[in-house]
Scaffold this motif. Structure first.
Motif, PDB file in Angstrom:
ATOM      1  N   UNK A 318       0.818  -1.213   0.000  1.00 55.30           N
ATOM      2  CA  UNK A 318       0.000   0.000   0.000  1.00 55.30           C
ATOM      3  C   UNK A 318       0.856   1.268   0.000  1.00 55.30           C
ATOM      4  N   UNK A 319       1.965   1.225   0.729  1.00 53.58           N
ATOM      5  CA  UNK A 319       2.801   2.419   0.859  1.00 53.58           C
ATOM      6  C   UNK A 319       2.436   3.255   2.079  1.00 53.58           C
ATOM      7  N   UNK A 320       3.401   4.055   2.556  1.00 57.01           N
ATOM      8  CA  UNK A 320       3.192   4.855   3.769  1.00 57.01           C
ATOM      9  C   UNK A 320       2.048   5.850   3.597  1.00 57.01           C
ATOM     10  N   UNK A 321       1.861   6.375   2.396  1.00 54.81           N
ATOM     11  CA  UNK A 321       0.795   7.346   2.181  1.00 54.81           C
ATOM     12  C   UNK A 321      -0.565   6.808   2.580  1.00 54.81           C
ATOM     13  N   UNK A 322      -0.828   5.533   2.247  1.00 57.33           N
ATOM     14  CA  UNK A 322      -2.105   4.912   2.617  1.00 57.33           C
ATOM     15  C   UNK A 322      -2.178   4.715   4.118  1.00 57.33           C
ATOM     16  N   UNK A 323      -1.112   4.202   4.718  1.00 60.82           N
ATOM     17  CA  UNK A 323      -1.114   3.935   6.158  1.00 60.82           C
ATOM     18  C   UNK A 323      -1.204   5.223   6.970  1.00 60.82           C
ATOM     19  N   UNK A 324      -0.696   6.306   6.438  1.00 61.53           N
ATOM     20  CA  UNK A 324      -0.815   7.598   7.124  1.00 61.53           C
ATOM     21  C   UNK A 324      -2.274   8.031   7.190  1.00 61.53           C
ATOM     22  N   UNK A 325      -3.018   7.881   6.078  1.00 61.10           N
ATOM     23  CA  UNK A 325      -4.446   8.199   6.082  1.00 61.10           C
ATOM     24  C   UNK A 325      -5.183   7.310   7.077  1.00 61.10           C
ATOM     25  N   UNK A 326      -4.788   6.040   7.118  1.00 61.36           N
ATOM     26  CA  UNK A 326      -5.405   5.083   8.041  1.00 61.36           C
ATOM     27  C   UNK A 326      -5.164   5.502   9.500  1.00 61.36           C
ATOM     28  N   UNK A 327      -3.922   5.899   9.798  1.00 65.02           N
ATOM     29  CA  UNK A 327      -3.569   6.289  11.168  1.00 65.02           C
ATOM     30  C   UNK A 327      -4.332   7.533  11.609  1.00 65.02           C
ATOM     31  N   UNK A 328      -4.643   8.413  10.669  1.00 63.76           N
ATOM     32  CA  UNK A 328      -5.365   9.645  10.988  1.00 63.76           C
ATOM     33  C   UNK A 328      -6.878   9.432  11.047  1.00 63.76           C
ATOM     34  N   UNK A 329      -7.326   8.198  10.767  1.00 59.03           N
ATOM     35  CA  UNK A 329      -8.761   7.917  10.802  1.00 59.03           C
ATOM     36  C   UNK A 329      -9.520   8.449   9.619  1.00 59.03           C
ATOM     37  N   UNK A 330      -8.824   8.759   8.514  1.00 62.54           N
ATOM     38  CA  UNK A 330      -9.489   9.348   7.349  1.00 62.54           C
ATOM     39  C   UNK A 330     -10.115   8.317   6.432  1.00 62.54           C
ATOM     40  N   UNK A 331      -9.966   7.034   6.754  1.00 57.35           N
ATOM     41  CA  UNK A 331     -10.539   5.978   5.914  1.00 57.35           C
ATOM     42  C   UNK A 331     -11.728   5.325   6.604  1.00 57.35           C
ATOM     43  N   UNK A 332     -12.282   5.994   7.600  1.00 56.63           N
ATOM     44  CA  UNK A 332     -13.457   5.496   8.319  1.00 56.63           C
ATOM     45  C   UNK A 332     -14.558   6.539   8.232  1.00 56.63           C
ATOM     46  N   UNK A 333     -15.732   6.102   7.815  1.00 54.30           N
ATOM     47  CA  UNK A 333     -16.869   7.024   7.713  1.00 54.30           C
ATOM     48  C   UNK A 333     -17.247   7.520   9.111  1.00 54.30           C
ATOM     49  N   UNK A 334     -17.422   8.835   9.311  1.00 57.92           N
ATOM     50  CA  UNK A 334     -17.718   9.384  10.640  1.00 57.92           C
ATOM     51  C   UNK A 334     -18.882   8.713  11.352  1.00 57.92           C
ATOM     52  N   UNK A 335     -19.944   8.349  10.594  1.00 57.78           N
ATOM     53  CA  UNK A 335     -21.112   7.779  11.270  1.00 57.78           C
ATOM     54  C   UNK A 335     -20.917   6.324  11.645  1.00 57.78           C
ATOM     55  N   UNK A 336     -19.720   5.773  11.319  1.00 56.50           N
ATOM     56  CA  UNK A 336     -19.435   4.395  11.702  1.00 56.50           C
ATOM     57  C   UNK A 336     -18.193   4.305  12.585  1.00 56.50           C
ATOM     58  N   UNK A 337     -17.578   5.475  12.853  1.00 55.99           N
ATOM     59  CA  UNK A 337     -16.346   5.499  13.629  1.00 55.99           C
ATOM     60  C   UNK A 337     -16.613   5.102  15.091  1.00 55.99           C
TER      61      UNK A 337
END
Length: 337
Positions: A318-337
């Motif tokens: 995936x690369x660090x760019x993807x994992x960085x988004x994951x770590x910031x919680x940007x890949x989770x829909x707010x209403x399901x977080x």
């Protein structure tokens, strides 16, 4: 427009993805010898003196010799009419029902070369039957799932990646360089700049096969970005992570063999991920560029980077760019977080 359903492998071509434009030339009969070019009106190959400078430099589907432009050329020979574009594909099966492509009626025989030739042929037929600009045709082909592909080399199963869950498993032994499956383009994101910041201007285009009830912009900008692949710095394709209907379009299920939870661990992550990586996502590009100067892509293919045994899991990086988004919680829909 609907991408032509796959019929049968058009052998005996052996083409790599970079040769898609050459495949297009072969498919349209534009194998021009001695420096000549084909007139789209009279269907004759003529030398440069027969065209104006503007027409000589135009695309094959719109190029006309001077005689045809002036109306003095004899009519082209009578030929059978161009085949009509096929009807729209039937409605998609219910979510969660995996198509039995290759396991029942269709054999698992599709090669990367066959796929490239099919895409080139479809693109040529669009040019012949419509007046749409090439950029629109290529964008449509990118976002459309081809029906009837004889391809089922992978299946969804239990993953051995960190965190468990589901991943992609080979259903038979795979050779290095062999086509595994394709990447579904359920939507396209066009960004204002290269930061890919969803708080700036971003436009989301849902693909035609996505039902209206599933066109959720909030999820597309979060959950669907778990399956994001960049086309170029300001455009990405994304897939619905829960959509697994078709064995020919399962590349978005492939997992990373390692995980990275902080920037300090990037070097270690890259080493562990590279050790397990056995496949790569390959853009099937054409030589022509879009209005922004970027090479256009017709499809994305997942290809084996090394031999993969039956039952073995398919891994990508995936690369660090993807994992960085994951770590910031940007890949989770707010209403399901």
């Amino acid at each position: 427009l609907d991408v032509l359903p796959f019929r049968s492998p058009p052998s005996p071509y052996s083409l790599m993805p970079a040769n898609t434009s050459k495949a297009l030339a072969a498919a349209t009969g534009e194998t021009e010898a001695a420096g000549g070019k084909k007139c789209s009106a009279c269907c004759k190959i003529k030398d440069k003196d027969a065209f104006s400078s503007k027409q000589w430099g135009s695309k094959a589907h719109s190029r006309k010799c001077s005689a045809c432009v002036e109306g003095t050329a004899p009519p082209p020979p009578t030929a059978s009419p161009a085949p009509a574009l096929p009807a729209a594909p039937q409605s998609a099966p219910a979510e969660g029902a995996l198509d039995q492509v290759g396991g029942g009626a269709l054999p698992d025989v599709l090669s990367l070369a066959d796929l490239v030739m099919h895409l080139a042929t479809a693109r040529a037929k669009y040019h012949k039957n419509t007046e749409l600009p090439d950029e629109a045709v290529c964008r449509h082909m990118l976002t459309t799932r081809i029906t009837g592909l004889p391809l089922s080399r992978v299946e969804v199963g239990k993953s051995t990646a960190p965190g468990g869950g589901e991943g992609l498993l080979a259903t038979r032994d795979i050779e290095a360089g062999e086509l595994l499956t394709l990447y579904p383009v359920d939507a396209v994101l066009k960004w204002e700049d290269e930061t890919h910041d969803i708080h700036k201007n971003v436009t989301c285009f849902f693909s035609k096969h996505i039902p209206d009830k599933d066109r959720d912009l909030q999820r597309a900008l979060t959950e669907w970005r778990q399956c994001e692949v960049p086309c170029h710095p300001t455009m990405s394709i994304i897939g619905d992570p829960v959509s697994r209907r078709d064995a020919a379009y399962l590349a978005h299920v492939a997992r990373d063999g390692a995980e990275c939870l902080s920037e300090e661990g990037v070097a270690e992550y890259e080493g562990r991920s590279a050790e397990r990586e056995n496949a790569e996502c390959l853009p099937l590009k054409v030589e022509e560029k879009d209005s922004g100067g970027h090479q256009m892509v017709l499809h994305f293919a997942l290809v084996a980077a090394k031999a993969i045994a039956k039952g073995e899991e398919v891994f990508v990086t995936y690369g660090w760019g993807w994992w960085e988004l994951h770590a910031k919680g940007l890949l989770t829909c707010p209403d399901k977080a």
